[in-house]
Design an enzyme around this catalytic site. Structure first.
Site, PDB file in Angstrom:
ATOM      1  N   LYS A 208      44.520  42.074  23.681  1.00  7.31           N
ATOM      2  CA  LYS A 208      44.870  41.216  24.824  1.00  7.31           C
ATOM      3  C   LYS A 208      43.600  40.543  25.330  1.00  7.31           C
ATOM      4  O   LYS A 208      42.775  41.145  25.993  1.00  7.31           O
ATOM      5  CB  LYS A 208      45.501  42.064  25.940  1.00  7.31           C
ATOM      6  CG  LYS A 208      46.530  41.350  26.744  1.00  7.31           C
ATOM      7  CD  LYS A 208      46.116  40.495  27.908  1.00  7.31           C
ATOM      8  CE  LYS A 208      45.231  40.938  28.980  1.00  7.31           C
ATOM      9  NZ  LYS A 208      44.550  39.768  29.603  1.00  7.31           N
ATOM     10  N   GLY A 261      35.581  45.420  30.877  1.00  4.67           N
ATOM     11  CA  GLY A 261      35.847  44.606  32.064  1.00  4.67           C
ATOM     12  C   GLY A 261      35.287  45.297  33.286  1.00  4.67           C
ATOM     13  O   GLY A 261      34.330  46.080  33.194  1.00  4.67           O
ATOM     14  N   SER A 262      35.898  45.020  34.416  1.00  6.30           N
ATOM     15  CA  SER A 262      35.365  45.541  35.677  1.00  6.30           C
ATOM     16  C   SER A 262      35.661  47.034  35.823  1.00  6.30           C
ATOM     17  O   SER A 262      36.639  47.538  35.270  1.00  6.30           O
ATOM     18  CB  SER A 262      35.994  44.781  36.845  1.00  6.30           C
ATOM     19  OG  SER A 262      37.395  44.959  36.821  1.00  6.30           O
ATOM     20  N   THR A 263      34.819  47.698  36.598  1.00 11.97           N
ATOM     21  CA  THR A 263      35.020  49.131  36.852  1.00 11.97           C
ATOM     22  C   THR A 263      36.340  49.362  37.587  1.00 11.97           C
ATOM     23  O   THR A 263      37.060  50.326  37.308  1.00 11.97           O
ATOM     24  CB  THR A 263      33.817  49.679  37.643  1.00 11.97           C
ATOM     25  OG1 THR A 263      32.685  49.644  36.758  1.00 11.97           O
ATOM     26  CG2 THR A 263      34.019  51.104  38.113  1.00 11.97           C
ATOM     27  N   CYS A 317      27.658  42.290  31.782  1.00  8.21           N
ATOM     28  CA  CYS A 317      27.749  43.581  32.465  1.00  8.21           C
ATOM     29  C   CYS A 317      26.373  44.237  32.538  1.00  8.21           C
ATOM     30  O   CYS A 317      26.122  45.063  33.393  1.00  8.21           O
ATOM     31  CB  CYS A 317      28.769  44.474  31.773  1.00  8.21           C
ATOM     32  SG  CYS A 317      28.660  44.407  30.001  1.00  8.21           S
TER      33      CYS A 317
HETATM   34  P1  ADP Z   1      36.895  40.349  35.741  1.00 11.31           P
HETATM   35  O1  ADP Z   1      37.009  41.008  37.097  1.00 11.31           O
HETATM   36  O2  ADP Z   1      35.528  40.231  35.264  1.00 11.31           O
HETATM   37  O3  ADP Z   1      37.742  39.120  35.587  1.00 11.31           O
HETATM   38  P2  ADP Z   1      38.766  42.200  34.751  1.00 11.31           P
HETATM   39  O4  ADP Z   1      38.353  43.603  34.665  1.00 11.31           O
HETATM   40  O5  ADP Z   1      39.676  41.784  35.866  1.00 11.31           O
HETATM   41  O6  ADP Z   1      37.470  41.361  34.708  1.00 11.31           O
HETATM   42  O7  ADP Z   1      39.471  41.728  33.415  1.00 11.31           O
HETATM   43  C1  ADP Z   1      39.103  42.142  32.136  1.00 11.31           C
HETATM   44  C2  ADP Z   1      40.359  42.225  31.305  1.00 11.31           C
HETATM   45  O8  ADP Z   1      41.239  43.161  31.909  1.00 11.31           O
HETATM   46  C3  ADP Z   1      41.154  40.926  31.188  1.00 11.31           C
HETATM   47  O9  ADP Z   1      41.700  40.834  29.891  1.00 11.31           O
HETATM   48  C4  ADP Z   1      42.255  41.119  32.212  1.00 11.31           C
HETATM   49  O10 ADP Z   1      43.419  40.362  31.922  1.00 11.31           O
HETATM   50  C5  ADP Z   1      42.523  42.592  32.062  1.00 11.31           C
HETATM   51  N1  ADP Z   1      43.162  43.214  33.224  1.00 11.31           N
HETATM   52  C6  ADP Z   1      43.062  42.858  34.527  1.00 11.31           C
HETATM   53  N2  ADP Z   1      43.820  43.663  35.303  1.00 11.31           N
HETATM   54  C7  ADP Z   1      44.422  44.552  34.483  1.00 11.31           C
HETATM   55  C8  ADP Z   1      45.324  45.664  34.675  1.00 11.31           C
HETATM   56  N3  ADP Z   1      45.754  45.993  35.874  1.00 11.31           N
HETATM   57  N4  ADP Z   1      45.705  46.355  33.577  1.00 11.31           N
HETATM   58  C9  ADP Z   1      45.259  46.042  32.355  1.00 11.31           C
HETATM   59  N5  ADP Z   1      44.420  45.011  32.102  1.00 11.31           N
HETATM   60  C10 ADP Z   1      44.004  44.274  33.153  1.00 11.31           C
END
Ligand code: ADP
Length: 510
Positions: A208, A261-263, A317
């Site tokens: 994804k 991705g984010s923490t 990161c």
């Molecule tokens: P940023 O804050 O840097 O945009 P995210 O951590 O939000 O990074 O996003 C990184 C990835 O995680 C993206 O592919 C995003 O679509 C996905 N993502 C965001 N929220 C969720 C969630 N609740 N569950 C699974 N994947 C998610």
């Protein structure tokens, strides 16, 4: 990976792109795939919905792609399961898997210019940087992992149970169906970091991509099919995190989820994974300390500190966002970084002289501007940058903040933009605990001529990577990942293979 204008090699500058993509010398985006890759076929989403991906240099629509949701994830996971349990993939030899990965690397390398342009348009980064960093690093990762496919070995184990003879050994088996959720900062490279080890070990995948940057993963999907990976081995579902991403993380038939991705979202993924206790690997945020000692070479440290935080517009990161400089060198180094920041040429990623492009999205622009505002209200002062640039696209000036103090949000939290806090220190014994006092532990660096001191500090820093007299050096063979809230597990190197295999002990009585 240096932050300066990267000239394309002459041979690349005028190289025609394949006819399919040539359109006034630029990509014809309407010819790129924009549907979901499921079971070897390109499909519309079940709902028929699409979403747009924007050009961050202008805010205009680049393309619309299929918006996958829970039902599409279900179909992709079912395809990955079939491919894992019954398909030809299972019967391929390790050598054949390695060859497919190598073929994919070759195809990707042949299309370096295309991918660099896609990354530049979709993410905002300079095309020239994508050409010498993102794409070749992805190619190299696939080649490195191709080599591993034939070297994933178990052990023979001596058994101490008395009264009988045993022959015992371990096998390293693929973990199964893997859900992989990736971010927008290095869209292609993150896809490679994830796909490479999964395919080398014999897993099948549902990938994804981030909703901000779906295009390069979809184009990579075409190359994956062209390379000859059987249907269902790699499935790509574009869509939003809260819907498609969450469905993948929760899915009861996914054996492992790998996330970058984010923490904040990493914690949601970990929670979602508890339903079936799928394996989890997380590569999350950072607030990496970059430490310049009194004896460091000043010019090298200045260039290194600028690269540490401004590479990829600070959207890394591992960005070196806390710059600790010995007080005797503080003014010189920090003024040097500020001067470097002021010289960086901002512009659209496709312009040849651009050194820094826009941030990826309006949301990201707002996040960084909020931090800048907060920083100045907390008492930090910008000696370079500090503002948005223009009002079209999402450009932010490279920024150096001084007077930042522990406890301020700009010092503690990940900004994920081109913003560095510079802090003076008096001795090493003081700076190590300060550097370690953060919820993150992804990367760190130390600049010094004293190599013994450098290693001693490296051993004391709580970070998954410590660079000495360099920064942002990535290699497919070097494991990357975090201590503390920077994540679980490691990407790349042979460590990552652990994350994609189960160990089976087989014990036979003779
Ligand atoms: P940023 O804050 O840097 O945009 P995210 O951590 O939000 O990074 O996003 C990184 C990835 O995680 C993206 O592919 C995003 O679509 C996905 N993502 C965001 N929220 C969720 C969630 N609740 N569950 C699974 N994947 C998610």
């Amino acid at each position: 990976m240096k932050l300066k204008t990267v000239r394309l090699p002459k041979s690349r500058r005028h190289q025609p792109m394949s006819a399919r993509f040539a359109h006034n010398g630029h990509l014809n985006l309407s010819r790129l795939p924009h549907r979901l890759l499921i079971d070897g076929e390109w499909r519309d989403s079940v709902s028929g919905s699409t979403f747009e991906t924007l050009n961050p240099a202008t805010g205009e629509t680049l393309a619309r792609v299929a918006e996958g949701d829970r039902e599409d994830i279900n179909r992709a996971v079912a395809a990955a399961r079939r491919a894992f349990e019954r398909g030809p993939w299972r019967r391929l030899t390790p050598s054949e898997r390695g060859r497919l990965l190598w073929k994919l690397a070759d195809l990707l390398e042949e299309h370096t210019d295309q991918f660099a342009e896609i990354e530049s348009l979709d993410n905002g980064k300079p095309r020239a940087v994508a050409c010498v960093a993102d794409v070749p690093l992805a190619v190299d990762l696939f080649r490195y992992m191709a080599g591993w496919a034939t070297k994933i070995e178990g052990n023979t184990i001596p058994i101490s149970v008395s009264g009988a003879d045993f022959f015992a050994y371990t096998r390293r088996e693929p973990v199964g169906v893997v859900g992989q959720i990736i971010p927008w900062n290095f869209p292609l490279l993150m896809a490679a970091w994830k796909l490479g080890p999964a395919l080398a070990t014999g897993c099948t995948v549902v990938l994804k991509p981030a909703e901000q940057t779906p295009l390069s993963a979809l184009r990579l999907g075409e190359l994956i099919l062209k390379a000859g990976f059987p249907p269902g081995v790699v499935n790509i579902v574009t869509g939003y995190g809260e819907t498609a991403g969450a469905a993948l993380a929760q899915h009861p038939d996914v054996d492992k989820v790998a996330f970058t991705g984010s923490t904040e979202v990493g914690k949601l993924i970990a929670r979602a994974a508890t339903g079936n206790l799928k394996k989890v690997s997380l590569e999350l945020g950072g607030k990496s300390p970059n430490i310049v000692l009194e004896d460091a070479d000043t010019d090298t440290a200045i260039a290194g500190a600028a690269n540490a935080v401004f590479f990829n517009h600070g959207q890394c990161c591992c960005a070196g966002s806390r710059l600790y400089v010995h007080k005797k060198k503080f003014d010189q180094v920090v003024d040097g970084v500020a001067a470097a920041a002021k010289k960086i040429k901002l512009g659209p990623g496709l312009s040849a002289d651009t050194e820094m492009g826009p941030l990826v999205s309006e949301e990201q622009l707002e996040r960084v501007m909020n931090y800048l505002d907060l920083g100045s209200r907390e008492g930090a002062r910008a000696i370079a940058g500090g503002h948005r640039k223009g009002n079209r696209g999402y450009f932010v000036e490279p920024t150096v903040l001084v007077n930042a103090k522990p406890g301020m949000k700009v010092m503690e939290e990940e900004i994920f933009g081109p913003v560095v806090c510079a802090i003076p220190f008096t001795d090493v014994e003081e700076v190590i605990p300060a550097a370690n006092k953060n919820i993150y532990g992804l990367a760190a660096a130390v600049w010094t001529r004293d190599i013994s001191k450098a290693h001693r500090i490296a051993h004391e820093l709580k970070a998954g990577t410590v660079w000495i007299n360099c920064y942002n050096v990535f290699d497919a063979a070097l494991p990357f990942g975090g201590y503390k809230q920077s994540g679980w597990g490691r990407e790349m190197g042979h460590d990552v293979l652990e994350m994609y295999t189960e160990t089976k002990a087989v014990c036979a009585r003779l």
